[in-house]
Design an enzyme around this catalytic site. Structure first.
Site, PDB file in Angstrom:
ATOM      1  N   GLY A  14      64.953  17.369 -28.956  1.00  0.00           N
ATOM      2  CA  GLY A  14      65.199  15.970 -29.278  1.00  0.00           C
ATOM      3  C   GLY A  14      64.314  15.467 -30.395  1.00  0.00           C
ATOM      4  N   GLY A  18      62.349   9.586 -34.088  1.00  0.00           N
ATOM      5  CA  GLY A  18      61.390   9.011 -33.161  1.00  0.00           C
ATOM      6  C   GLY A  18      60.173   9.865 -32.887  1.00  0.00           C
ATOM      7  CB  ILE A  19      58.262  10.367 -29.726  1.00  0.00           C
ATOM      8  CG1 ILE A  19      57.855   8.909 -29.488  1.00  0.00           C
ATOM      9  CG2 ILE A  19      57.156  11.300 -29.239  1.00  0.00           C
ATOM     10  CD1 ILE A  19      57.702   8.545 -28.024  1.00  0.00           C
ATOM     11  N   GLY A  20      59.889  12.640 -31.222  1.00  0.00           N
ATOM     12  CA  GLY A  20      60.113  14.067 -31.446  1.00  0.00           C
ATOM     13  C   GLY A  20      59.942  14.458 -32.895  1.00  0.00           C
ATOM     14  CB  SER A 141      56.960   7.780 -19.819  1.00  0.00           C
ATOM     15  OG  SER A 141      56.908   6.374 -19.855  1.00  0.00           O
ATOM     16  CE1 TYR A 154      62.211   7.518 -20.246  1.00  0.00           C
ATOM     17  CE2 TYR A 154      60.621   5.909 -19.470  1.00  0.00           C
ATOM     18  CZ  TYR A 154      60.965   6.936 -20.324  1.00  0.00           C
ATOM     19  OH  TYR A 154      60.060   7.380 -21.245  1.00  0.00           O
TER      20      TYR A 154
END
Length: 264
Positions: A14, A18-20, A141, A154
């Site tokens: 992923g 973004g973060i990836g 997270s 989530y």
């Protein structure tokens, strides 16, 4: 501290945005050859081009595959049958009242956020153990510990990911392979910008909207701002290195001090 990952090969699931993408960029900056993954081939190849622009000598490869499915995991494994560093970053999130989350949505969140990581660990961990070196990181997270009312599904999957991490770390005991979770706090990505707007509305300028979001929905943050994706990437680079050889089975926090506890 200079971290040199030259000669190491990494996969970041992923990672087309973004973060990836930030994690993949920082790994490449440290010398690792990086496989960038996303479902959309054009976006995944564009992410590779972005990394190459920022890190001119980067060795990056795009592999388009939906890792929420076993078939997608096989596509990735065929493209790269051995890696030294595996970063399970793939995940989905969204706000929804918990009493309105049906079985299908619970299953979708589990498939994407948990089972995608389990599949890849199962594929790559044995080879790492046989070679005597490997780094597995699951991007978790703060929601794994502080379950958010607006997205219980989530948070639940991220809690499960902590247990997955601990279990596989035990399986790799004594082999030179480490398995850790990286607990990211509220992070500044396009998806989170959309999420912030869902909660605080579109009327405020972004700087004010961010402050309102942190004040109302993440009041325990000690840095009182959203984390930048590169800050997550920096922790992943460290955990990927020889310097982190005694850190395994852990839930390492890059949460801006949001989780109001001593451990994890």
């Amino acid at each position: 501290m200079h971290i040199d990952l030259s000669g190491r090969r990494a996969i970041v699931s992923g990672s087309s945005q973004g973060i990836g993408l930030a994690i993949a960029t920082e790994l490449a900056r440290s010398g690792a050859a990086v496989i960038v993954n996303g479902r959309d081939r054009a976006k995944t190849e564009a992410a590779c081009a972005t990394i190459a622009d920022e890190v001119p000598d980067a060795v990056v490869t795009a592999v388009a595959a939906d890792l929420a499915s076993a078939a997608g995991a096989e596509i990735l494994h065929e493209a790269a049958d051995e890696v030294d560093i595996l970063v399970n970053n793939l995940g989905i999130f969204g706000a929804k009242p918990v009493l309105e989350i049906d079985d299908d949505e619970w299953r979708r969140y589990f498939e994407v956020n948990v089972l995608s990581a389990v599949r890849l660990i199962r594929m790559y961990l044995p080879g790492m153990m046989a070679r005597g070196f490997g780094r597995v990181m699951n991007i978790a997270s703060d929601s794994a510990v502080v379950t958010p009312l607006e997205m219980v599904h989530y948070g639940t999957t991220k809690t499960a990911l902590l247990a997955v991490t601990r279990g596989y770390a035990k399986a790799a005991a004594g082999t030179g392979v480490t398995v850790n979770s990286v607990m990211a706090g509220p992070t500044h990505t396009p998806g989170v910008e959309d999420f912030v707007r869902e909660l605080v509305g579109d009327e405020l300028p972004w700087a004010d909207a961010q402050r309102e979001f942190m004040r109302e929905h993440r009041p325990y943050s000690l840095i009182q701002r959203l984390i930048e994706p590169t800050e997550i990437g920096n922790m992943v680079v460290y955990l990927s290195s020889e310097f982190a050889s005694a850190t395994t089975g852990g839930a390492v926090r890059v949460d801006g001090g949001y989780i109001d506890s001593i451990l994890p």
